[in-house]
Design a protein around this motif. Structure first.
Motif, PDB file in Angstrom:
ATOM      1  N   HIS A 159       0.852  -1.183   0.000  1.00 51.12           N
ATOM      2  CA  HIS A 159       0.000   0.000   0.000  1.00 51.12           C
ATOM      3  C   HIS A 159       0.895   1.244   0.000  1.00 51.12           C
ATOM      4  CE1 HIS A 159      -3.051  -2.871   1.344  1.00 51.12           C
ATOM      5  NE2 HIS A 159      -2.240  -3.188   2.349  1.00 51.12           N
ATOM      6  N   LEU A 160       0.320   2.375  -0.390  1.00 53.74           N
ATOM      7  CA  LEU A 160       1.057   3.632  -0.417  1.00 53.74           C
ATOM      8  C   LEU A 160       0.104   4.762  -0.035  1.00 53.74           C
ATOM      9  CD1 LEU A 160       3.760   5.090  -1.189  1.00 53.74           C
ATOM     10  CD2 LEU A 160       2.784   5.367  -3.491  1.00 53.74           C
ATOM     11  N   ILE A 161       0.545   5.630   0.868  1.00 51.54           N
ATOM     12  CA  ILE A 161      -0.281   6.750   1.336  1.00 51.54           C
ATOM     13  C   ILE A 161       0.500   8.047   1.141  1.00 51.54           C
ATOM     14  CG2 ILE A 161      -1.525   7.727   3.301  1.00 51.54           C
ATOM     15  CD1 ILE A 161      -1.626   4.869   4.480  1.00 51.54           C
ATOM     16  N   VAL A 162      -0.161   9.034   0.543  1.00 56.07           N
ATOM     17  CA  VAL A 162       0.437  10.368   0.364  1.00 56.07           C
ATOM     18  C   VAL A 162      -0.471  11.347   1.113  1.00 56.07           C
ATOM     19  CG1 VAL A 162       1.412  11.997  -1.299  1.00 56.07           C
ATOM     20  CG2 VAL A 162       1.111   9.589  -1.957  1.00 56.07           C
ATOM     21  N   PRO A 163      -0.225  11.553   2.414  1.00 54.68           N
ATOM     22  CA  PRO A 163      -1.178  12.300   3.240  1.00 54.68           C
ATOM     23  C   PRO A 163      -1.448  13.725   2.770  1.00 54.68           C
ATOM     24  CG  PRO A 163       0.350  11.072   4.621  1.00 54.68           C
ATOM     25  CD  PRO A 163       0.872  10.984   3.216  1.00 54.68           C
ATOM     26  N   ASP A 164      -0.398  14.457   2.334  1.00 51.19           N
ATOM     27  CA  ASP A 164      -0.638  15.860   1.996  1.00 51.19           C
ATOM     28  C   ASP A 164      -1.445  16.024   0.707  1.00 51.19           C
ATOM     29  OD1 ASP A 164       1.380  15.163   0.231  1.00 51.19           O
ATOM     30  OD2 ASP A 164       2.452  17.051   0.413  1.00 51.19           O
ATOM     31  N   LEU A 165      -1.588  14.959  -0.060  1.00 53.12           N
ATOM     32  CA  LEU A 165      -2.460  14.980  -1.241  1.00 53.12           C
ATOM     33  C   LEU A 165      -3.806  14.299  -0.949  1.00 53.12           C
ATOM     34  CD1 LEU A 165       0.047  14.086  -4.130  1.00 53.12           C
ATOM     35  CD2 LEU A 165      -0.891  16.333  -3.555  1.00 53.12           C
ATOM     36  N   SER A 166      -3.977  13.791   0.283  1.00 52.99           N
ATOM     37  CA  SER A 166      -5.170  13.032   0.653  1.00 52.99           C
ATOM     38  C   SER A 166      -5.405  11.906  -0.348  1.00 52.99           C
ATOM     39  CB  SER A 166      -6.406  13.946   0.724  1.00 52.99           C
ATOM     40  OG  SER A 166      -7.460  13.305   1.408  1.00 52.99           O
ATOM     41  N   LEU A 167      -4.303  11.237  -0.689  1.00 49.86           N
ATOM     42  CA  LEU A 167      -4.305  10.252  -1.759  1.00 49.86           C
ATOM     43  C   LEU A 167      -3.686   8.944  -1.263  1.00 49.86           C
ATOM     44  CD1 LEU A 167      -4.654   9.656  -4.882  1.00 49.86           C
ATOM     45  CD2 LEU A 167      -2.312  10.542  -5.134  1.00 49.86           C
ATOM     46  N   ALA A 168      -4.337   7.829  -1.565  1.00 46.28           N
ATOM     47  CA  ALA A 168      -3.801   6.527  -1.157  1.00 46.28           C
ATOM     48  C   ALA A 168      -4.028   5.499  -2.258  1.00 46.28           C
ATOM     49  CB  ALA A 168      -4.455   6.060   0.140  1.00 46.28           C
ATOM     50  N   PHE A 169      -3.158   4.492  -2.239  1.00 48.50           N
ATOM     51  CA  PHE A 169      -3.265   3.364  -3.158  1.00 48.50           C
ATOM     52  C   PHE A 169      -3.217   2.102  -2.300  1.00 48.50           C
ATOM     53  CE2 PHE A 169      -1.249   6.898  -5.260  1.00 48.50           C
ATOM     54  CZ  PHE A 169      -1.903   6.982  -6.489  1.00 48.50           C
ATOM     55  N   VAL A 170      -4.304   1.348  -2.294  1.00 50.98           N
ATOM     56  CA  VAL A 170      -4.365   0.158  -1.450  1.00 50.98           C
ATOM     57  C   VAL A 170      -4.548  -1.082  -2.315  1.00 50.98           C
ATOM     58  CG1 VAL A 170      -5.289   1.448   0.512  1.00 50.98           C
ATOM     59  CG2 VAL A 170      -6.875   0.292  -1.048  1.00 50.98           C
ATOM     60  N   THR A 171      -3.855  -2.129  -1.949  1.00 52.46           N
ATOM     61  CA  THR A 171      -4.004  -3.406  -2.635  1.00 52.46           C
ATOM     62  C   THR A 171      -5.119  -4.196  -1.971  1.00 52.46           C
ATOM     63  OG1 THR A 171      -1.656  -3.485  -3.219  1.00 52.46           O
ATOM     64  CG2 THR A 171      -2.865  -5.554  -3.247  1.00 52.46           C
ATOM     65  N   SER A 172      -6.023  -4.710  -2.778  1.00 53.60           N
ATOM     66  CA  SER A 172      -7.079  -5.580  -2.257  1.00 53.60           C
ATOM     67  C   SER A 172      -6.959  -6.946  -2.916  1.00 53.60           C
ATOM     68  CB  SER A 172      -8.462  -4.985  -2.526  1.00 53.60           C
ATOM     69  OG  SER A 172      -8.775  -5.053  -3.910  1.00 53.60           O
ATOM     70  N   SER A 173      -7.441  -7.938  -2.211  1.00 52.14           N
ATOM     71  CA  SER A 173      -7.403  -9.313  -2.716  1.00 52.14           C
ATOM     72  C   SER A 173      -8.610 -10.037  -2.155  1.00 52.14           C
ATOM     73  CB  SER A 173      -6.107  -9.998  -2.272  1.00 52.14           C
ATOM     74  OG  SER A 173      -6.111 -10.170  -0.861  1.00 52.14           O
ATOM     75  N   PRO A 174      -8.902 -11.235  -2.650  1.00 46.19           N
ATOM     76  CA  PRO A 174     -10.014 -11.985  -2.068  1.00 46.19           C
ATOM     77  C   PRO A 174      -9.840 -12.221  -0.565  1.00 46.19           C
ATOM     78  CG  PRO A 174      -9.386 -12.946  -4.168  1.00 46.19           C
ATOM     79  CD  PRO A 174      -8.353 -11.893  -3.864  1.00 46.19           C
ATOM     80  N   ALA A 175      -8.596 -12.356  -0.122  1.00 45.89           N
ATOM     81  CA  ALA A 175      -8.339 -12.588   1.298  1.00 45.89           C
ATOM     82  C   ALA A 175      -8.464 -11.313   2.119  1.00 45.89           C
ATOM     83  CB  ALA A 175      -6.947 -13.188   1.491  1.00 45.89           C
ATOM     84  N   LEU A 176      -8.152 -10.162   1.509  1.00 43.82           N
ATOM     85  CA  LEU A 176      -8.223  -8.874   2.208  1.00 43.82           C
ATOM     86  C   LEU A 176      -8.905  -7.847   1.303  1.00 43.82           C
ATOM     87  CD1 LEU A 176      -4.788  -8.426   4.054  1.00 43.82           C
ATOM     88  CD2 LEU A 176      -7.050  -8.580   5.095  1.00 43.82           C
ATOM     89  N   PRO A 177     -10.223  -7.888   1.199  1.00 45.08           N
ATOM     90  CA  PRO A 177     -10.922  -6.954   0.312  1.00 45.08           C
ATOM     91  C   PRO A 177     -11.020  -5.560   0.915  1.00 45.08           C
ATOM     92  CG  PRO A 177     -12.503  -8.347   1.457  1.00 45.08           C
ATOM     93  CD  PRO A 177     -11.143  -8.853   1.846  1.00 45.08           C
ATOM     94  N   TYR A 178     -10.987  -4.547   0.044  1.00 45.44           N
ATOM     95  CA  TYR A 178     -11.277  -3.172   0.463  1.00 45.44           C
ATOM     96  C   TYR A 178     -12.776  -2.979   0.277  1.00 45.44           C
ATOM     97  CZ  TYR A 178     -11.234   1.931   0.642  1.00 45.44           C
ATOM     98  OH  TYR A 178     -11.479   3.254   0.979  1.00 45.44           O
ATOM     99  N   GLU A 179     -13.497  -2.852   1.372  1.00 43.96           N
ATOM    100  CA  GLU A 179     -14.950  -2.968   1.312  1.00 43.96           C
ATOM    101  C   GLU A 179     -15.675  -1.659   1.016  1.00 43.96           C
ATOM    102  OE1 GLU A 179     -15.981  -4.974   4.910  1.00 43.96           O
ATOM    103  OE2 GLU A 179     -15.359  -6.937   4.140  1.00 43.96           O
ATOM    104  N   LYS A 180     -14.971  -0.528   1.088  1.00 38.10           N
ATOM    105  CA  LYS A 180     -15.621   0.735   0.754  1.00 38.10           C
ATOM    106  C   LYS A 180     -15.529   0.988  -0.748  1.00 38.10           C
ATOM    107  CE  LYS A 180     -15.632   3.272   5.054  1.00 38.10           C
ATOM    108  NZ  LYS A 180     -15.502   4.620   5.632  1.00 38.10           N
ATOM    109  N   ARG A 181     -16.317   1.937  -1.208  1.00 38.17           N
ATOM    110  CA  ARG A 181     -16.259   2.289  -2.626  1.00 38.17           C
ATOM    111  C   ARG A 181     -15.032   3.163  -2.859  1.00 38.17           C
ATOM    112  NH1 ARG A 181     -21.040   5.179  -6.213  1.00 38.17           N
ATOM    113  NH2 ARG A 181     -19.923   5.087  -8.225  1.00 38.17           N
ATOM    114  N   PRO A 182     -14.099   2.720  -3.694  1.00 41.22           N
ATOM    115  CA  PRO A 182     -12.878   3.509  -3.910  1.00 41.22           C
ATOM    116  C   PRO A 182     -13.125   4.695  -4.832  1.00 41.22           C
ATOM    117  CG  PRO A 182     -12.854   1.594  -5.331  1.00 41.22           C
ATOM    118  CD  PRO A 182     -14.101   1.470  -4.494  1.00 41.22           C
ATOM    119  N   TYR A 183     -12.185   5.613  -4.790  1.00 36.34           N
ATOM    120  CA  TYR A 183     -12.206   6.736  -5.734  1.00 36.34           C
ATOM    121  C   TYR A 183     -12.061   6.201  -7.156  1.00 36.34           C
ATOM    122  CZ  TYR A 183     -10.248  10.886  -8.100  1.00 36.34           C
ATOM    123  OH  TYR A 183      -9.982  11.914  -8.965  1.00 36.34           O
TER     124      TYR A 183
END
Length: 359
Positions: free
Chosen positions: A259-283
């Motif tokens: 995963h990668l987070i750029v706080p001052d841009l309010s921007l993130a990149f998250v990896t999801s998989s069947p084992a660890l899904p990102y359950e919210k609606r992404p940008y």
């Protein structure tokens, strides 16, 4: 009334190579005002003290970064108070922390003083028995994770190719041109944190932290662990443009980004998989699987299916071993707890809070 999620990261990981520590990334001693290193054995109140100080900090409107234990996410291994440039950390094994500037920045807090040593003498034999087998559970977990990681690496080798890497690099370049603008003339800084962990509760990821820190979240839907190929380009681009980033390695492969987070841009990149899904609606959602070598994947369909099944079973075995270790640790703490003066722990916590949180 809904409460915002806490900012929670891990600094230790149960990894294929054993316990993997990022505790040197907790806070820069050269920039810190105060770092308290807690010493003391099982059940002496280290996590209790940190939770009490954190609660008082939040009551005063201060930010708190929580560092849970990867073995037991309900327990804390550290807290960071960014506005106070301060941190409190459990400095005992396996994440031993020693001072770099003793007395100037770091200081020890001995919670072992809260033990009733005379009373503990009555359960000496039981404590020594409870200590046995604890490490063996962790070693078995690490062996299972090592085997699972080897299988995952083999799966990635099937899905990746030079053409795939070029395709991913091109996509990352497009994202950088759209999302990342230059910020000053200096390069940004990289801070490392684990966002996910292999715990006695299974695979966990603190996606709530991302939602707390960022309004725009790219989800990299990734079955074959290709995300690192994109994230490494995004990290390099963001840092070159002058943005500080939080780089989050995978606990299963600490040399690769998850995963990668750029706080001052309010921007993130998250990896999801069947084992660890990102359950919210992404940008935005990027289907990494669609960029894989689909011909090779099709040829190896049966092999990949078998590999996924075996890898998942090995991770489940590792989790079971971690659960056994947790149960043994709970027994150990249960032996110690009656002989801990928690009123003294609370008094110490309140004194520390007064010092650290003073205006």
């Amino acid at each position: 009334m809904t409460t915002e999620p806490q900012v929670r990261f891990y600094l230790g990981a149960n990894s294929p190579a054993g316990f993997y520590s990022l505790y040197d990334q907790l806070i820069d001693p050269a920039q810190a005002a105060d770092i308290l290193i807690l010493k003391g054995g099982p059940g002496c109140g280290k996590s209790t003290l940190m939770k009490r100080v954190a609660r008082q900090a939040e009551e005063r409107g201060l930010d708190v970064e929580y560092i849970p234990c990867s073995g037991d996410p309900e327990s804390l291994d550290a807290i960071v108070l960014p506005q106070k440039k301060a941190a409190i950390v459990d400095g005992t094994a396996p994440h031993v922390v020693e001072p770099k500037y003793p007395g100037v920045v770091e200081r020890y807090v001995n919670l072992g003083d809260c033990y009733d040593r005379t009373g503990l003498g009555d359960v000496r034999k039981e404590i020594m028995e409870a200590m046995k087998g604890y490490k063996a559970c962790y070693q078995r977990a690490y062996r299972c994770l090592d085997a699972a990681a080897e299988i995952s690496s083999d799966m990635r080798a099937i899905a990746a190719s030079p053409a795939v890497e070029a395709k991913i690099a091109k996509r990352a370049k497009g994202i950088l041109s759209r999302e990342v603008r230059r910020n000053g003339t200096d390069s940004g800084k990289v801070k490392q944190r684990f966002l996910s962990a292999v715990t006695h509760k299974g695979l966990l990821c603190e996606f709530g932290t991302v939602d707390r820190l960022c309004k725009r979240v790219y989800e990299l839907a990734d079955t074959y662990r290709l995300g690192h190929l994109m994230l490494s380009h995004l990290l390099a681009g963001a840092v070159a443009a002058g943005h500080d980033v939080i780089a989050c390695p995978s606990p299963m492969e600490p040399d690769r980004l998850e995963h990668l987070i750029v706080p001052d841009l309010s921007l993130a990149f998250v990896t999801s998989s069947p084992a660890l899904p990102y359950e919210k609606r992404p940008y935005r959602r990027i289907r990494m699987d669609a960029m894989a070598d689909l011909e090779a994947v099709h040829r190896s369909k049966a092999r990949l299916k078998f590999s996924r099944k075996v890898s998942a079973a090995l991770v489940d075995e590792a989790v079971e071993s971690l659960a056994q270790a947790k149960a043994m640790h709970d027994e150990l703490e249960a032996l110690y707890n009656p002989y801990v003066d928690f009123e003294q722990v609370h008094t110490m916590a309140d004194g520390i809070a007064r010092e650290l949180l003073a205006e």
